[in-house]
Scaffold this active site. Structure first.
Site, short mmCIF file in Angstrom:
data_model
loop_
_atom_site.label_atom_id
_atom_site.label_comp_id
_atom_site.label_asym_id
_atom_site.label_seq_id
_atom_site.Cartn_x
_atom_site.Cartn_y
_atom_site.Cartn_z
N LYS A 21 0.82 -1.21 0.00
CA LYS A 21 0.00 0.00 0.00
C LYS A 21 0.86 1.27 0.00
O LYS A 21 2.07 1.22 0.22
CB LYS A 21 -0.96 -0.02 1.21
C1 LIG Z 1 -5.49 -4.13 0.91
C2 LIG Z 1 -6.95 -3.96 1.02
C3 LIG Z 1 -7.67 -4.36 2.16
C4 LIG Z 1 -7.09 -5.20 3.25
O1 LIG Z 1 -6.03 -4.70 3.92
P1 LIG Z 1 -5.27 -5.63 4.99
O2 LIG Z 1 -4.47 -4.66 5.75
O3 LIG Z 1 -4.46 -6.61 4.18
O4 LIG Z 1 -6.29 -6.31 5.81
C5 LIG Z 1 -9.01 -4.07 2.23
N1 LIG Z 1 -9.64 -3.44 1.25
C6 LIG Z 1 -9.01 -3.06 0.13
C7 LIG Z 1 -9.79 -2.34 -0.92
C8 LIG Z 1 -7.65 -3.32 -0.03
O5 LIG Z 1 -7.02 -2.99 -1.16
#
Ligand SMILES: *Cc1c(COP(=O)(O)O)cnc(C)c1O
Length: 378
Positions: free
Chosen positions: A184
């Site tokens: 991210k």
């Molecule tokens: C990455 C992501 C998540 C989940 O994030 P985690 O920290 O891995 O639980 C949820 N929603 C979206 C749209 C994502 O891209």
């Protein structure tokens, strides 16, 4: 063998490593929570929200939001059909029914009219996703939600730093959820954050994330069975450094997108992420939708890019197409009506968007993409 160009990856500096080293050495005993407190305070400030809770993931933030709202079996929760499964999985954790609605062809986020059409007397919440850093028509969604008294939860996992009419991603709805997974824009390795302006929801979530211990409990007197959702001080230290550098991270994401936009300008057969006048898109993932005239499948295109040493990802498959949901009643219904999600998803891929990119590498990616597309279809 030249290295593959990765699809995602973070930007870590001496600031991050020095905070993490300090946390590893010093954030113990009476100081065990200092980095959590500093990270949460900095993040609250960055998003402009009253309450923030650091968590092990965005998935746990969404789970806590639903649980704190008291959603359970018999209730329906609406999600966009095209998103990562983590947006929807927590609905199953609380035993509620997942309702998949179509996306808007421009923003690729939840379509407001599809949202309204899916509301029943059993609808208890909707989880709205800011897909790939883009923003839905929040004004329309908020008006519909208010008219039907349905709480919105914002899945801002992909949109830290994005804005809609000046408001930060994560500040819409009763709660906002962020992810700090390594792919991210902002990372703590693994991690997440719940933000809200609602004190009652925040306090309930605090209670639930700590095994159902009432605030101030020191004698292990649990009053309900809850969950254990926390991040470590080392993760919080990394999150603090990344929050202090958030503007810089967003500027670089936008610069990377701009390199793509310029390199692909004039290609009417490739549509990139949308940014209307009143939105600032933080462009988590540069996403290309190619014209149907090419007649190429997204997985085939990814395979061809891979031969050029370029990593990519498929646009999220509609959740209702996945084996996990395919045979549910709502999955079958969604497959019949969510035509935009199926259309866009079939011809979309995420291009390399990691912080290690430079303009020359982006140029190479675009040249490969164009030459592959030019060999196909019309
Ligand atoms: C990455 C992501 C998540 C989940 O994030 P985690 O920290 O891995 O639980 C949820 N929603 C979206 C749209 C994502 O891209």
């Amino acid at each position: 063998m030249p290295q593959t160009i990765p699809v995602a990856g973070p930007w870590i500096t001496d600031l991050e490593t020095s905070y993490v080293a300090d946390a590893a050495a010093n954030a113990w005993y009476g100081d065990h929570a200092i980095y959590h407190q500093r990270f949460e305070a900095a993040f609250r400030e960055a998003i402009g929200m009253e309450y923030a809770m650091s968590l092990p993931s965005c998935t746990s933030a969404l789970h806590l939001s639903l649980a704190a709202l008291g959603i359970g079996p018999g209730d329906e929760v609406i999600v966009p059909d095209a998103t990562w499964i983590a947006s929807a999985a927590p609905i199953s954790y609380v035993g509620a029914t997942t309702v998949f609605v179509d996306i808007d062809p421009l923003t690729w986020c939840m379509d407001a009219r599809a949202f309204e059409a899916a509301i029943t007397e059993r609808t208890k919440a909707a989880i709205v996703v800011d897909l790939y850093g883009g923003m839905p028509d929040w004004q329309a969604l908020e008006e519909i939600a208010a008219a039907h008294k349905i709480p919105l939860i914002e899945d801002a996992a992909e949109a830290v730093g994005s804005r809609y009419k000046g408001r930060m991603a994560g500040s819409f709805g009763v709660a906002g959820a962020f992810s700090f997974h390594g792919s991210k824009t902002m990372t703590t390795g693994e991690g997440g954050m719940l933000v809200t302006g609602n004190r009652k929801l925040f306090e309930r979530a605090q209670f639930l994330r700590d095994h159902g211990r009432p605030a101030g409990d020191r004698f292990f007197q649990n009053t309900e069975v809850g969950y254990k959702y926390k991040m470590s001080a080392m993760q919080a230290a990394m999150g603090l450094a990344q929050t202090e550098r958030l503007d810089e991270l967003i500027r670089r994401k936008r610069e990377i997108f701009d390199w793509y936009r310029q390199a692909l300008s004039g290609r009417e057969d490739i549509v990139l992420n949308f940014e209307p006048d009143d939105v600032l898109n933080s462009y988590w993932m540069v996403t290309a939708i190619f014209d149907p005239s090419h007649g190429i499948d997204k997985l085939e295109l990814m395979g061809r890019l891979s031969e050029h040493g370029i990593d990519s990802r498929p646009f999220f498959h509609p959740l209702s197409s996945l084996e996990a949901y395919r045979d549910t009643e709502q999955g079958k219904r969604a497959r019949r009506i969510n035509s935009t999600a199926y259309d866009i998803s079939a011809r979309g891929i995420n291009l390399p968007s990691g912080f290690s990119l430079d303009e020359e590498t982006v140029g190479r990616v675009c040249k490969s993409l164009c030459s592959i597309l030019d060999e196909t279809g019309s």
